[in-house]
Design an enzyme around this catalytic site. Sequence first.
Site, short mmCIF file in Angstrom:
data_model
loop_
_atom_site.label_atom_id
_atom_site.label_comp_id
_atom_site.label_asym_id
_atom_site.label_seq_id
_atom_site.Cartn_x
_atom_site.Cartn_y
_atom_site.Cartn_z
N ARG A 1 0.84 -1.20 0.00
CA ARG A 1 0.00 0.00 0.00
C ARG A 1 0.88 1.25 0.00
NH1 ARG A 1 -4.40 0.37 4.46
NH2 ARG A 1 -5.08 2.12 3.16
N CYS B 1 -0.90 6.38 8.99
CA CYS B 1 -1.28 5.09 8.38
C CYS B 1 -2.33 5.41 7.33
CB CYS B 1 -1.80 4.13 9.46
SG CYS B 1 -3.16 4.80 10.44
#
Length: 281
Positions: free
Chosen positions: A180, A238
């Site tokens: 990611r 995050c």
Amino acid sequence: MAGWTTLVQPDILALALSRGDLAVVDCRFSLADPTAGEQAWRRSHLPGAVYAHLERDLSDMSRTGEGRHPWPQCDVFLQRLQQWGISPSTQVVAYDDGDGAIAARLWFLLRVLGHEKVAVLDGGLSRWVALGLPASSALPQPQPARYTGTFDTTRLLDAPAVEAHLAAGGLLIDARAPERFRGEQEPLDRVAGHVPGALNRPYAQNLHNGQFKPAMQLAAEFRDLLGGRDPSEVVAMCGSGVTACHNLLAMERAGLRGARLFTGSWSGWITDPARPVATGP
């Protein structure tokens, strides 16, 4: 008594369940089914555990432009604590059924309030069950408590503050999985990639066999990442400001206190299409 401030082991907690100053909070949550955690809590939980829902109790989903799990309003969060029977002197223990990431969000919420006596159950519910420790289906009815306080907003950064932090040479650590971070896949957000200048420290690297690594090992790994910087020069992020708290917990476990949180994280960063996006390592 000093209390538990980062992690507590299941066997130690089991011996303390009858303590009058203890509040146990079940933080189980699934992005795939936001009702699943609460349903599981209703069926079985640690004795006396109240339930904290990530999107109802640990976030303010009415706020726009601040990522998928916006930081809650302080007065609303204080009301939740009071309903759960938590006061400033309460020893809080948070757990989830996974790797501690959701429990760490509650840990950091309390830490930013100045609450020291809060810890995450190391290994979570799965380790508790594996050790044959007691569970209950009785829904608790805690005595309401009184809690006053304010968030230390110096530890909470929005996107413009993160841009200024990076421009001043500060460190931004992204807790998402490597694929990611690199922008190779993005299951949750509409744009793939990362904030230019961020470093990747997947929060799963804090664990070994489902438990946190020893404090000395975490300290060595994070010091290597910090490259001589003070922890106060670190901002964690995050996808939405949840799993970043796992890195903040691991750092404090390692004796590296004072790092801060980019509350909106990646999902907040990309709300402005003018902000730059990086891909690759």
